[in-house]
Design a protein around this motif. Structure first.
Motif, PDB file in Angstrom:
ATOM      1  N   ASP A  13      -2.600   1.449  -3.276  1.00 31.53           N
ATOM      2  CA  ASP A  13      -1.505   0.826  -2.881  1.00 31.53           C
ATOM      3  C   ASP A  13      -1.567   0.542  -1.443  1.00 31.53           C
ATOM      4  N   LYS A  14      -1.980   1.682  -0.777  1.00 34.88           N
ATOM      5  CA  LYS A  14      -2.191   1.638   0.475  1.00 34.88           C
ATOM      6  C   LYS A  14      -3.334   0.724   1.134  1.00 34.88           C
ATOM      7  N   ILE A  15      -4.430   0.903   0.429  1.00 36.80           N
ATOM      8  CA  ILE A  15      -5.403  -0.013   0.681  1.00 36.80           C
ATOM      9  C   ILE A  15      -4.927  -1.361   0.432  1.00 36.80           C
ATOM     10  N   SER A  16      -4.422  -1.683  -0.592  1.00 40.32           N
ATOM     11  CA  SER A  16      -3.639  -3.238  -0.669  1.00 40.32           C
ATOM     12  C   SER A  16      -3.100  -3.711   0.086  1.00 40.32           C
ATOM     13  N   PHE A  17      -1.897  -2.727   0.851  1.00 41.11           N
ATOM     14  CA  PHE A  17      -1.214  -3.218   1.588  1.00 41.11           C
ATOM     15  C   PHE A  17      -1.919  -3.418   3.135  1.00 41.11           C
ATOM     16  N   ILE A  18      -2.648  -2.675   3.446  1.00 39.37           N
ATOM     17  CA  ILE A  18      -3.405  -2.699   4.727  1.00 39.37           C
ATOM     18  C   ILE A  18      -4.324  -4.104   4.680  1.00 39.37           C
ATOM     19  N   SER A  19      -5.011  -4.195   3.453  1.00 36.87           N
ATOM     20  CA  SER A  19      -5.676  -5.371   3.184  1.00 36.87           C
ATOM     21  C   SER A  19      -5.120  -6.499   3.259  1.00 36.87           C
ATOM     22  N   PHE A  20      -3.688  -6.502   2.857  1.00 39.40           N
ATOM     23  CA  PHE A  20      -2.970  -7.727   2.920  1.00 39.40           C
ATOM     24  C   PHE A  20      -2.541  -8.079   4.540  1.00 39.40           C
ATOM     25  N   ILE A  21      -2.100  -6.938   5.121  1.00 35.66           N
ATOM     26  CA  ILE A  21      -1.289  -6.961   6.408  1.00 35.66           C
ATOM     27  C   ILE A  21      -2.249  -7.354   7.609  1.00 35.66           C
ATOM     28  N   VAL A  22      -3.361  -6.758   7.691  1.00 36.59           N
ATOM     29  CA  VAL A  22      -4.233  -7.182   8.827  1.00 36.59           C
ATOM     30  C   VAL A  22      -4.588  -8.470   8.926  1.00 36.59           C
ATOM     31  N   PRO A  23      -4.796  -9.260   7.795  1.00 34.57           N
ATOM     32  CA  PRO A  23      -5.053 -10.710   7.941  1.00 34.57           C
ATOM     33  C   PRO A  23      -3.842 -11.522   8.193  1.00 34.57           C
ATOM     34  N   ARG A  24      -2.726 -10.967   7.831  1.00 31.16           N
ATOM     35  CA  ARG A  24      -1.383 -11.469   8.330  1.00 31.16           C
ATOM     36  C   ARG A  24      -1.085 -11.359   9.928  1.00 31.16           C
ATOM     37  N   PHE A  25      -1.657 -10.152  10.490  1.00 26.30           N
ATOM     38  CA  PHE A  25      -1.598  -9.722  11.874  1.00 26.30           C
ATOM     39  C   PHE A  25      -2.410 -11.061  12.545  1.00 26.30           C
ATOM     40  N   ALA A  26      -3.573 -11.054  11.885  1.00 30.49           N
ATOM     41  CA  ALA A  26      -4.662 -11.964  12.557  1.00 30.49           C
ATOM     42  C   ALA A  26      -4.284 -13.302  12.710  1.00 30.49           C
ATOM     43  N   GLU A  27      -3.419 -13.931  11.586  1.00 35.90           N
ATOM     44  CA  GLU A  27      -3.125 -15.190  11.560  1.00 35.90           C
ATOM     45  C   GLU A  27      -1.811 -15.441  12.614  1.00 35.90           C
ATOM     46  N   SER A  28      -1.187 -14.342  12.744  1.00 31.21           N
ATOM     47  CA  SER A  28       0.269 -14.314  13.515  1.00 31.21           C
ATOM     48  C   SER A  28      -0.242 -14.463  15.199  1.00 31.21           C
ATOM     49  N   TYR A  29      -1.110 -13.907  15.244  1.00 30.44           N
ATOM     50  CA  TYR A  29      -1.901 -13.663  16.815  1.00 30.44           C
ATOM     51  C   TYR A  29      -3.013 -14.379  16.955  1.00 30.44           C
ATOM     52  N   LYS A  30      -3.142 -15.447  16.289  1.00 27.84           N
ATOM     53  CA  LYS A  30      -4.391 -16.292  16.855  1.00 27.84           C
ATOM     54  C   LYS A  30      -5.631 -15.334  16.827  1.00 27.84           C
ATOM     55  N   MET A  31      -6.009 -14.354  16.100  1.00 29.54           N
ATOM     56  CA  MET A  31      -7.146 -13.613  15.896  1.00 29.54           C
ATOM     57  C   MET A  31      -8.145 -14.102  14.675  1.00 29.54           C
ATOM     58  N   ASN A  32      -9.347 -13.743  14.710  1.00 30.56           N
ATOM     59  CA  ASN A  32     -10.109 -13.630  13.407  1.00 30.56           C
ATOM     60  C   ASN A  32      -9.812 -12.248  12.950  1.00 30.56           C
ATOM     61  N   TYR A  33     -10.244 -12.063  11.782  1.00 31.67           N
ATOM     62  CA  TYR A  33      -9.997 -10.648  11.179  1.00 31.67           C
ATOM     63  C   TYR A  33     -10.523  -9.427  11.981  1.00 31.67           C
ATOM     64  N   GLN A  34     -11.984  -9.735  12.235  1.00 32.62           N
ATOM     65  CA  GLN A  34     -12.447  -8.852  13.225  1.00 32.62           C
ATOM     66  C   GLN A  34     -11.839  -8.423  14.326  1.00 32.62           C
ATOM     67  N   GLU A  35     -11.375  -9.274  15.006  1.00 31.54           N
ATOM     68  CA  GLU A  35     -10.699  -9.280  16.413  1.00 31.54           C
ATOM     69  C   GLU A  35      -9.356  -8.383  16.187  1.00 31.54           C
ATOM     70  N   ALA A  36      -8.744  -8.908  15.106  1.00 36.04           N
ATOM     71  CA  ALA A  36      -7.427  -8.015  14.751  1.00 36.04           C
ATOM     72  C   ALA A  36      -7.561  -6.523  14.522  1.00 36.04           C
ATOM     73  N   TYR A  37      -8.726  -6.452  13.533  1.00 36.81           N
ATOM     74  CA  TYR A  37      -8.893  -4.922  13.344  1.00 36.81           C
ATOM     75  C   TYR A  37      -9.405  -4.246  14.525  1.00 36.81           C
ATOM     76  N   PHE A  38     -10.111  -4.668  15.278  1.00 36.46           N
ATOM     77  CA  PHE A  38     -10.572  -3.943  16.563  1.00 36.46           C
ATOM     78  C   PHE A  38      -9.243  -3.593  17.403  1.00 36.46           C
ATOM     79  N   TYR A  39      -8.567  -4.739  17.562  1.00 35.62           N
ATOM     80  CA  TYR A  39      -7.223  -4.739  18.476  1.00 35.62           C
ATOM     81  C   TYR A  39      -6.389  -3.645  17.915  1.00 35.62           C
ATOM     82  N   LEU A  40      -6.048  -3.572  16.550  1.00 31.57           N
ATOM     83  CA  LEU A  40      -5.186  -2.709  15.990  1.00 31.57           C
ATOM     84  C   LEU A  40      -5.820  -1.254  15.903  1.00 31.57           C
ATOM     85  N   LYS A  41      -7.324  -1.029  15.645  1.00 30.20           N
ATOM     86  CA  LYS A  41      -7.638   0.466  16.132  1.00 30.20           C
ATOM     87  C   LYS A  41      -7.496   0.903  17.486  1.00 30.20           C
ATOM     88  N   LYS A  42      -7.867   0.064  18.516  1.00 31.74           N
ATOM     89  CA  LYS A  42      -7.804   0.292  19.909  1.00 31.74           C
ATOM     90  C   LYS A  42      -6.342   0.730  20.127  1.00 31.74           C
TER      91      LYS A  42
END
Length: 79
Positions: A13-42
């Protein structure tokens, strides 16, 4: 001997949610998925997701994305 990996329902369930929300974050803030991942990590967004995913997944995805953004902003994120 069965060598297949059995993940708990909570883990899947955790994996499913994180896999769902990271792309939503990327779309919301005009990033590609990789940029969003690294931004969230940083800026602590992934740590926040990992710790609080259970509460975030019960919220509307718009509010969950906003909460994650606020955590990142508090940790120095500006984008």
């Amino acid at each position: 001997m069965d060598t297949s990996l059995q993940l708990s329902k909570e883990t899947t369930d955790k994996i499913s949610f994180i896999s769902f929300i990271v792309p939503r974050f990327a779309e919301s803030y005009k990033m590609n998925y990789q940029e969003a991942y690294f931004y969230l990590k940083k800026y602590g967004g992934l740590d926040y997701l990992n710790e609080y995913w259970w509460a975030l997944h019960t919220d509307n995805d718009i509010w969950a994305v906003h909460d994650i953004y606020e955590v990142c902003y508090q940790n120095g994120g500006m984008k």
